[in-house]
Scaffold this motif. Sequence first.
Motif, PDB file in Angstrom:
ATOM      1  N   PRO A   1       0.825  -1.213   0.000  1.00  0.00           N
ATOM      2  CA  PRO A   1       0.000   0.000   0.000  1.00  0.00           C
ATOM      3  C   PRO A   1       0.859   1.264   0.000  1.00  0.00           C
ATOM      4  N   GLU A   2       0.219   2.373  -0.303  1.00  0.00           N
ATOM      5  CA  GLU A   2       0.843   3.675  -0.127  1.00  0.00           C
ATOM      6  C   GLU A   2       0.460   4.202   1.255  1.00  0.00           C
ATOM      7  N   ALA A   3       1.077   5.265   1.693  1.00  0.00           N
ATOM      8  CA  ALA A   3       0.801   5.791   3.029  1.00  0.00           C
ATOM      9  C   ALA A   3       0.731   7.312   2.995  1.00  0.00           C
ATOM     10  N   LEU A   4      -0.157   7.842   3.831  1.00  0.00           N
ATOM     11  CA  LEU A   4      -0.321   9.288   3.953  1.00  0.00           C
ATOM     12  C   LEU A   4      -0.559   9.613   5.427  1.00  0.00           C
ATOM     13  N   THR A   5       0.169  10.567   5.937  1.00  0.00           N
ATOM     14  CA  THR A   5      -0.025  11.032   7.306  1.00  0.00           C
ATOM     15  C   THR A   5      -0.453  12.489   7.277  1.00  0.00           C
ATOM     16  N   THR A   6      -1.528  12.799   7.986  1.00  0.00           N
ATOM     17  CA  THR A   6      -2.012  14.179   8.062  1.00  0.00           C
ATOM     18  C   THR A   6      -2.214  14.556   9.531  1.00  0.00           C
ATOM     19  N   ILE A   7      -2.310  15.834   9.790  1.00  0.00           N
ATOM     20  CA  ILE A   7      -2.535  16.345  11.138  1.00  0.00           C
ATOM     21  C   ILE A   7      -3.841  17.129  11.146  1.00  0.00           C
ATOM     22  N   ALA A   8      -4.697  16.810  12.101  1.00  0.00           N
ATOM     23  CA  ALA A   8      -5.990  17.478  12.193  1.00  0.00           C
ATOM     24  C   ALA A   8      -6.462  17.458  13.634  1.00  0.00           C
ATOM     25  N   GLU A   9      -7.390  18.335  13.937  1.00  0.00           N
ATOM     26  CA  GLU A   9      -7.929  18.382  15.292  1.00  0.00           C
ATOM     27  C   GLU A   9      -8.823  17.177  15.572  1.00  0.00           C
ATOM     28  N   GLU A  10      -9.585  16.747  14.550  1.00  0.00           N
ATOM     29  CA  GLU A  10     -10.479  15.606  14.698  1.00  0.00           C
ATOM     30  C   GLU A  10     -10.245  14.647  13.534  1.00  0.00           C
ATOM     31  N   PRO A  11     -10.172  13.325  13.768  1.00  0.00           N
ATOM     32  CA  PRO A  11      -9.892  12.378  12.682  1.00  0.00           C
ATOM     33  C   PRO A  11     -11.059  12.180  11.714  1.00  0.00           C
ATOM     34  N   TRP A  12     -12.291  12.201  12.224  1.00  0.00           N
ATOM     35  CA  TRP A  12     -13.423  11.877  11.341  1.00  0.00           C
ATOM     36  C   TRP A  12     -13.607  12.900  10.217  1.00  0.00           C
ATOM     37  N   PRO A  13     -13.628  14.197  10.493  1.00  0.00           N
ATOM     38  CA  PRO A  13     -13.714  15.165   9.388  1.00  0.00           C
ATOM     39  C   PRO A  13     -12.513  15.087   8.443  1.00  0.00           C
ATOM     40  N   GLU A  14     -11.336  14.738   8.985  1.00  0.00           N
ATOM     41  CA  GLU A  14     -10.146  14.647   8.148  1.00  0.00           C
ATOM     42  C   GLU A  14     -10.249  13.484   7.163  1.00  0.00           C
ATOM     43  N   ILE A  15     -10.810  12.386   7.627  1.00  0.00           N
ATOM     44  CA  ILE A  15     -11.017  11.250   6.722  1.00  0.00           C
ATOM     45  C   ILE A  15     -11.922  11.659   5.568  1.00  0.00           C
ATOM     46  N   SER A  16     -12.983  12.380   5.877  1.00  0.00           N
ATOM     47  CA  SER A  16     -13.899  12.861   4.839  1.00  0.00           C
ATOM     48  C   SER A  16     -13.188  13.787   3.865  1.00  0.00           C
TER      49      SER A  16
END
Length: 744
Positions: free
Chosen positions: A549-564
């Motif tokens: 697989p490929e991989a992506l790391t992001t930073i956000a205050e909440e994970p659920w909105p970031e997934i969207s």
Amino acid sequence: MNQNSSSERTIGLLGATGVGIGAIVGGGILALAGVAFATTGPSAIISFSLNGLIALLTALTFAELSVAFPESGGTYVFAKKVLTVQAAFTVGWVVWFASIVAAVLYSLGFAAFSVVVIENIWRALQGTVPFWLTSHGSVTTLAIAANIVYGVSLIRTKSGGGQWENVGKIVIFVILIAGGLWALSSRSWSDIQTNLRPFFSSGMSGLIKAMGYTFIALQGFDLIAAVAGEIRNPERNIPRAMFLSLGTAVAIYIPLLFIVATVGVDPGQSITSASAAQPETIIAVAAQNYLGQFGYWLVMVAAIFSMLSALRANLFAASRVALTMSRDRTLPYTLDAIDVRSGTPKKSILVTLITVTLILSVTPDIAAAGAASSLIFLITFALAHWIGILARLRGSAQSTAFRVPLFPFFPVLGAISCLGLAVFQGISVPSAGLIAGGWLLFGGILYLVLFARRARVVDALSEAHDPQLVRLRGRSPLVLVPIANPASARAMVAVANALAPPSIGRVLLLLVVTAPKIWQPGEIPEQLLDAQDVLCQSLLTSFTKGLSPEALTTIAEEPWPEISRVARTYRCESLLLGFSKFSDTIMGGKLETLMSKVDCDVVILRAPTEWRLSDVTRVLVPMGGRGGQDELRARLLGSLCRTSTQNLEITFLLIMPEHLPAHEYSKAERELSHLAHDEVPGKYTVKVAQSNNVTEEIIRAAENCDLLILGLQRLRRHQKVFGDVTLRIVHGTTCAIIMISRRG
């Protein structure tokens, strides 16, 4: 999926060539030579030659595509492989219609020539010819009779060549050409030159018009592609059959046209004026001029043989297009039945036969319908060139035995030529465009109302079973997999790779790091260290199992909105979420909110920590509701069957209320069998249970299964996804569950 097994391939090179010769040789030249000469004069020889070159360019593309995709259906199959199922239906629908109309024309052509022959014989024996003999009703009756006789013969035998008719007409044409050459030897060169003047009676515009009128005379090699699934050794026999049939037609047409233009008229007489006076019978008149009455009757017999062989070839090809479309559910599934005794698609032939008969009985303007047929063929030929270019660029023909030379010059030249002739046809015969448009509108309504749902399901199964289809269609599906627990990575990536096969699609692991509220410079936040460990462990687990697989790391205050946000930004085709257990808070709150905001398919996996997709052997698929998940479920089941190393036991379960009449259960079981057949490429079991408690019945059936697949309704945004039945099933079962929700 390819429905044509090697055991069904019964047509050899001779039979395949016979299909092409039957459709090409004879009918077109006899019906259209007069029109060509009247339009452009002796340069009709050039117009047929140029059309031969365009036909050759098109045959090259058809040969490559037919070898790459050796299935019955012709242009329909090409469109299905490289475009979409909707485009394939449109192409198949019009190609089926074009072949049907061609069969109508050749039926009427046979009847018209037969009436002339009978009229001459009757006059010789009885004197006065009765009115009814030459009436429209007699012509129609003869045409319908020929259609029925040949339709019945196709039901009884798998051969499609009509070899006796082909041999008979070729022998006759050889005699006509040989007699013409003998007569030509007695003419002086000056007389020959005089008869060929003016060579371009209407200039270049007349030559182009003649090409537009007569291109259909060289159509027929494409019918070999329409029956490709029944041809033995297709990589060798299909190209040879196409070029042999087309070469035979050109080898007959060009010498015959030269003879008609030179010795078919008296010295000093213009073939242009003679053809304008008698366009339908100019070949017969010319043969009578240099061979006497014997030549006239030779042409009449050749015409009858030509019409019959072309009728057979078009009925044969049209029935195979209908058969292939029914297998893909773009026509009713009942048409895909093969008769046990004869091995022929009896129902497809009957439907084609009935359609031809109805058109023969009611159509008021056969000439316009014929022009529409010609227009449709030209458009589909241009489309075939475009498909050939896309298929080559996407790598469909890397290992095929035949490839178009000088790619892409030849396909581009062929496409431009076919489109140019199609434009001319549409302008010169406006009714042809109206008929073609009306048939398309009628077909579009039928597709949307009757066929679209099941056709998309079968197409999704085809893509899952043969991932190369996804690549051929220019797609690279991306599955987004949010990861929080390294222990679940292997199972998650395995399911994701089933949805998006390696080298075709992509799997993107997403790790969302919660942004620290307070960050001190020089410190590494604990969240980042944890995220690095999760990502490393997830990738390591995937790599050790051969997954990439490929991989992506992001930073956000909440994970659920970031997934969207990531799902929308990367235009993901599917979102795969994994949980070891569910809580009502997750299912009824955050998860439903996420599913309402994404525009992709959502797949939710609940599985024990050590669960492996490769160990699954028993799959339970409860059926019910509105069927909105059929397409996604077929894609998932097809992928599971393709990737599994086990012999999967897939059971479709339908629960019906108790105390219904027995025939209701039997009917439901038959319908469930049809649905299961469309969604699973291999073996399956259907079960109709009688119970008033749906939840308890599913929970009981799931006790003996490794995997339960549930469909979730997601009809509109902000609509509740997890109903009470789903929640009770989730909490009442311990096996792995995959819940699927089609994009809203």
